[in-house]
Design a protein around this motif. Sequence first.
Motif, PDB file in Angstrom:
ATOM      1  N   GLN A 180       0.791  -1.237   0.000  1.00  0.00           N
ATOM      2  CA  GLN A 180       0.000   0.000   0.000  1.00  0.00           C
ATOM      3  C   GLN A 180       0.825   1.290   0.000  1.00  0.00           C
ATOM      4  O   GLN A 180       0.433   2.251  -0.659  1.00  0.00           O
ATOM      5  CB  GLN A 180      -1.004  -0.018   1.159  1.00  0.00           C
ATOM      6  N   ALA A 238       0.224   4.245  -2.761  1.00  0.00           N
ATOM      7  CA  ALA A 238       0.017   5.665  -2.437  1.00  0.00           C
ATOM      8  C   ALA A 238       1.103   6.532  -3.076  1.00  0.00           C
ATOM      9  O   ALA A 238       0.833   7.627  -3.579  1.00  0.00           O
ATOM     10  CB  ALA A 238       0.007   5.847  -0.921  1.00  0.00           C
ATOM     11  N   ALA A 297     -15.541   2.250  -0.185  1.00  0.00           N
ATOM     12  CA  ALA A 297     -14.702   3.348  -0.688  1.00  0.00           C
ATOM     13  C   ALA A 297     -15.606   4.466  -1.200  1.00  0.00           C
ATOM     14  O   ALA A 297     -15.344   5.656  -0.970  1.00  0.00           O
ATOM     15  CB  ALA A 297     -13.794   2.843  -1.809  1.00  0.00           C
ATOM     16  N   THR A 311      -7.574  -5.010  -0.537  1.00  0.00           N
ATOM     17  CA  THR A 311      -6.834  -4.177   0.417  1.00  0.00           C
ATOM     18  C   THR A 311      -6.197  -2.988  -0.305  1.00  0.00           C
ATOM     19  O   THR A 311      -6.668  -1.869  -0.187  1.00  0.00           O
ATOM     20  CB  THR A 311      -5.744  -5.003   1.142  1.00  0.00           C
ATOM     21  N   LYS A 312      -5.153  -3.264  -1.114  1.00  0.00           N
ATOM     22  CA  LYS A 312      -4.475  -2.129  -1.756  1.00  0.00           C
ATOM     23  C   LYS A 312      -5.385  -1.444  -2.778  1.00  0.00           C
ATOM     24  O   LYS A 312      -5.251  -0.251  -3.029  1.00  0.00           O
ATOM     25  CB  LYS A 312      -3.158  -2.560  -2.399  1.00  0.00           C
ATOM     26  N   LEU A 351      -7.478   1.077  -0.901  1.00  0.00           N
ATOM     27  CA  LEU A 351      -6.707   2.300  -0.673  1.00  0.00           C
ATOM     28  C   LEU A 351      -6.659   3.128  -1.964  1.00  0.00           C
ATOM     29  O   LEU A 351      -6.835   4.354  -1.939  1.00  0.00           O
ATOM     30  CB  LEU A 351      -5.281   1.959  -0.211  1.00  0.00           C
ATOM     31  N   LEU A 386       2.055   5.349   5.924  1.00  0.00           N
ATOM     32  CA  LEU A 386       1.689   3.941   5.713  1.00  0.00           C
ATOM     33  C   LEU A 386       2.885   3.028   5.942  1.00  0.00           C
ATOM     34  O   LEU A 386       2.766   1.960   6.535  1.00  0.00           O
ATOM     35  CB  LEU A 386       1.151   3.733   4.289  1.00  0.00           C
ATOM     36  N   LEU A 426      -7.395   6.715   5.382  1.00  0.00           N
ATOM     37  CA  LEU A 426      -6.280   6.121   4.641  1.00  0.00           C
ATOM     38  C   LEU A 426      -5.357   5.342   5.576  1.00  0.00           C
ATOM     39  O   LEU A 426      -4.624   4.453   5.147  1.00  0.00           O
ATOM     40  CB  LEU A 426      -5.486   7.219   3.923  1.00  0.00           C
ATOM     41  N   VAL A 467      -5.745   0.340   7.818  1.00  0.00           N
ATOM     42  CA  VAL A 467      -4.627  -0.612   7.892  1.00  0.00           C
ATOM     43  C   VAL A 467      -4.774  -1.590   9.063  1.00  0.00           C
ATOM     44  O   VAL A 467      -4.677  -2.813   8.872  1.00  0.00           O
ATOM     45  CB  VAL A 467      -3.272   0.145   7.927  1.00  0.00           C
ATOM     46  N   GLN A 506      -7.314  -4.228   8.262  1.00  0.00           N
ATOM     47  CA  GLN A 506      -6.850  -5.269   7.337  1.00  0.00           C
ATOM     48  C   GLN A 506      -5.926  -6.252   8.053  1.00  0.00           C
ATOM     49  O   GLN A 506      -6.073  -7.476   7.932  1.00  0.00           O
ATOM     50  CB  GLN A 506      -6.068  -4.625   6.175  1.00  0.00           C
TER      51      GLN A 506
END
Length: 634
Positions: A276, A280, A324, A428-429, A432, A471, A600, A604, A607
Amino acid sequence: MCGIVAVIGSREAAPLLLEGLRQLEYRGYDSAGLATIQEVEKDGLGLLSCKRAQGKLNNLSSLVEKFGSPGHLGIGHTRWATHGKPEERNAHPQRDISGEIAVVQNGIIENHRFLRKELEAEGVSFSSETDTEVIPHLIGRELKRMQSDGGVISGSLLLTAVQNVTKELTGAYALAVVWARTPEALVVARRQAPLLIGLGEGEFLCASDTPALAGFTRTILPMEDGEVALLTPLGIELYNAEGKRQQRSPSLLTGIDHVVDKRNFRHFMLKEIHEQPDTAELWVARHLPAGLPPTSPVALPFDESFYQGIEQIQILACGTSRHAGMVGAYLLEQFAGIPTSVFYASEFRYSAPPLAPNTLTIGVTQSGETADTLAALAMEFDRRKANGDPAFASRQLGITNRVESSLARQVPNILDIGAGIEVGVAATKTFLGQLLAFYALALDFAARKKSRSSDEIISLSNELRLVPNYLRSLIHRHDQLSEQLAHRFTDTQDVIFLGRGINYPIALEGALKLKEISYIHAEGYPAGEMKHGPIALIDPRVPVISIAMPGMVFEKVLSNAQEAKARDAQLIGVAPEGPATDIFDALLPLPEVSELISPLLSVVPMQLLSYHIAAHRGLDIDQPRNLAKSVTVE
Ligand code: G6P
């Protein structure tokens, strides 16, 4: 969900099919099968060999290894059960009564009951509970009819039979057909389910998704809705739904589209969580390069006409993508000042709100293939067109991780989240990446509509530039903390996730992640609503995970957490360290960032905690039971 692979060429088909199917495993499946055709006489009857196995692909490859499946032409399938249990007899390929025709299908044949009755009345006996089995029987019947009318056995005859039969089918499907009497012909067709042709060296392939093709060729020809194609060693004949021959140039696959390995991680999901910061960083480099003026704070690929006159926004999505979208709606309303609604795509398509003018519709789907999201967008496009909306053709935007997907071909504007292929079923990613896409849109609209001052726009942009580094340190620390905490969940059966405001969707996402991979019942709730129901569930065995970020609702969330604690809940906080947060029995600490960017980071621990709880339970994290990565049926 179901995956199709087909190949015709000069190499042995079975190993290629197995390799292709392996690349589609991540979509989710519960049985697999393949059929190959070996030419035994020149220009004559071939031998159809069909192997099917319940469970993982290794079961199928063991069968192929043991008994062989010769031939240069073949079709393969991973099945995610819809009609009939995940048993060998319901696995694909399905065959006709002669055993000479084999079909693999992804989708749902909605009129299969009617067709089945009709065929049974004619004496056909069925060997499976699948909707698919009607197709080989119908093709068999059609071929017989055409032959008795003088039709000569050939690939073209098979093509015509498939064209005729598909006219009888209702529903969405992608299918591949082989016939033992035409060992040099493969027929494929699609309607509202994805199918791509790959042009390899000395071979043609066909698959539901690019990873299955990328290992063989990067030259692809995505099939359009309603098309049917005949693939022979000599080339491709492509026809539209009306039977008119189509000529189109293939395109080149860009990026790494084949499933990469797990590197040193135990699971793809863990690897993707750790990727992630890169997601980003890439997003910042692409959309927030230094030096952008506050009047134009993000670099987005749309021209001026896209923005003109937008007064409201509606977001359509499913699952994690809808969460999201909910964060997106918060940003678009609270930061950019644009009224925004979020809908389950599956609900929207049958109960859309009355049309309002100047509305932008955003479809969010990481795979770009979710049937409900695509259908909801298509329905919205059609009704705006029918209503005479002057901007109907340009007022749709798709946010996706797959720029070669059906979504990208369907909607006029695409925002690519560029997260790289995601294999773990639990998103997950890409979640994000979707969040970041909404931050970009909110900044852009806020600047254009002047709903925020330059200072506010600069401040949010600068904070977002720090996210990759936040992150990076967060993931490393939380990986360890979550692993330690996971031991407390050994006997847990229910978990409540609380959040408020912009973190309410993150509470929903936390609950969804936990359900998906650990099979623990979990509820996500807006913290203020807890006392209107879920509080009745609370006892010392029910952990309550509360996201409390300093900002407008910080004190409120802490009070709601206290209410749970007063009823002996085990309280886990996702919050900054400090005196205010010492009410928690355990803390998953976050840095003190603004409430606006906190989702954001707060996602985490959600997850990683779910991941470690599931890992501790020894579950199949990347392919959880019953779930599919790409949900291509309604
Ligand atoms: C499936 C997946 C979820 C995903 C949802 C929507 O249910 O298991 O992880 O969120 O589909 O998928 P999409 O590709 O449209 O984002």
